[in-house]
Design a protein around this motif. Structure first.
Motif, short mmCIF file in Angstrom:
data_model
loop_
_atom_site.label_atom_id
_atom_site.label_comp_id
_atom_site.label_asym_id
_atom_site.label_seq_id
_atom_site.Cartn_x
_atom_site.Cartn_y
_atom_site.Cartn_z
N PHE A 55 0.73 -57.58 -3.62
CA PHE A 55 1.05 -58.48 -4.83
C PHE A 55 -0.32 -58.75 -5.62
CE2 PHE A 55 3.33 -60.22 -0.90
CZ PHE A 55 4.69 -60.21 -1.57
N ASN A 90 9.02 -65.95 4.17
CA ASN A 90 10.11 -65.70 2.92
C ASN A 90 9.20 -64.90 2.05
OD1 ASN A 90 9.00 -67.55 1.43
ND2 ASN A 90 10.14 -69.20 2.04
N GLU A 91 10.20 -64.06 1.00
CA GLU A 91 9.57 -63.44 0.16
C GLU A 91 8.68 -64.06 -0.87
OE1 GLU A 91 13.37 -62.24 0.43
OE2 GLU A 91 12.59 -60.94 1.90
N GLN A 92 9.20 -65.13 -1.28
CA GLN A 92 8.26 -65.90 -2.38
C GLN A 92 7.02 -66.37 -1.69
OE1 GLN A 92 11.51 -68.42 -1.88
NE2 GLN A 92 12.64 -67.35 -3.47
N GLN A 93 6.96 -66.54 -0.58
CA GLN A 93 5.59 -66.92 0.07
C GLN A 93 4.74 -66.11 0.91
OE1 GLN A 93 6.63 -70.62 2.01
NE2 GLN A 93 6.30 -71.78 0.24
N GLN A 94 5.22 -64.84 0.87
CA GLN A 94 4.71 -63.72 1.50
C GLN A 94 3.26 -63.48 1.24
OE1 GLN A 94 6.58 -62.44 4.36
NE2 GLN A 94 5.04 -61.04 4.85
N HIS A 95 2.95 -63.64 -0.10
CA HIS A 95 1.64 -63.32 -0.46
C HIS A 95 0.63 -64.13 -0.04
CE1 HIS A 95 1.35 -66.92 -3.24
NE2 HIS A 95 2.50 -66.91 -3.31
#
Length: 192
Positions: A80, A55-60
Motif C-alpha cells: 500500500f 479485511n481488504e479495506q483495513q489490511q494496510h
C-alpha cells in the motif's frame, strides 16, 4: 532470565513482546526476499492477534503498524505504499477555548448570551419576553448553584450588571414571576 521491566518499552503493546522481537529480527535480515517473507509471517501473526482488522479495506493498518514497530527501518515492498512517519502521527489542531469567561459564572455563558440578545432587541414586547425568560433561567441557575431561592431584587441587579444598565426590569410580569413556585415537589399523596 530476561525481565520485561528491564527490556525496551513496547512500541505497540497490543501485539506483545514476541511480535516486537520478530520485527526486530526482520530488520536485521540482510536479504530483501528474507525480510519480505518474514514480514508476511509477522502480518499473519498480527492478523491472528487482531482478526477484526482482517479485511481488504483495513489490511494496510497491519503494514502501518509493522513500519511503526520497526521504526520505519524495515526495507520491504509494502503493498500500500511506503508509510512515512509524518503520516503515522498526525497532530490534531488544538481546540480553541472560548474567548472570555462569563462574568457571573453561576449563571453561565448562555445567560450572558441571552442578555446580549435582549439588549440588541428593538421590539419592546419581545424584549420584555426575553427578560422574563432570562429571569426564569437565572432563578433556576441560582437555585442549582446556591440551593437558595433568589429574590426578584437580586435578579434585577444581576440583569442590570450583565446588560450594563440597559435592560429595564420594572414591569408587573417580572415581579409576578417571583411569586410562583420555582420547582414542584415530587411528593405524592398516599392512597388510603
Amino acid at each position: 532470565m530476561e525481565y520485561t521491566t528491564l527490556s525496551a518499552p513496547l512500541i505497540l503493546p497490543d501485539y506483545g513482546r514476541n511480535v516486537q522481537h520478530m520485527v526486530e529480527h526482520a530488520v536485521t535480515l540482510p536479504l530483501k526476499e528474507d525480510r519480505q517473507r518474514c514480514a508476511a509471517t509477522i502480518i499473519k501473526t498480527m492478523t491472528q492477534l487482531h482478526p477484526e482488522l482482517n479485511n481488504e479495506q483495513q489490511q494496510h493498518i497491519y503494514y502501518d503498524h509493522l513500519a511503526l514497530m520497526s521504526g520505519f527501518r524495515l526495507d520491504i515492498d509494502y503493498p500500500f505504499g511506503n508509510p512515512q512517519p509524518e503520516d503515522m502521527k498526525p497532530h490534531p489542531q488544538p481546540l480553541q477555548a472560548a474567548g472570555n469567561k462569563p462574568f457571573m459564572r453561576h449563571y453561565g455563558r448562555i445567560v450572558q448570551n441571552m442578555v446580549n440578545e435582549a439588549v440588541a432587541q428593538q421590539n419592546s414586547e419581545q424584549q420584555k419576553y426575553l427578560i422574563l425568560r432570562i429571569a426564569q433561567r437565572m432563578r433556576q441557575c441560582y437555585y442549582v448553584s446556591n440551593k437558595e431561592i433568589v429574590d426578584a431584587q437580586q435578579v434585577k441587579c444581576d440583569i442590570a450588571v450583565l446588560s450594563n444598565n440597559t435592560l429595564d426590569c420594572n414591569f408587573p410580569e417580572f415581579d409576578k414571576l417571583f411569586t410562583e413556585q420555582i420547582f414542584v415537589s415530587n411528593k405524592r399523596k398516599k392512597k388510603k
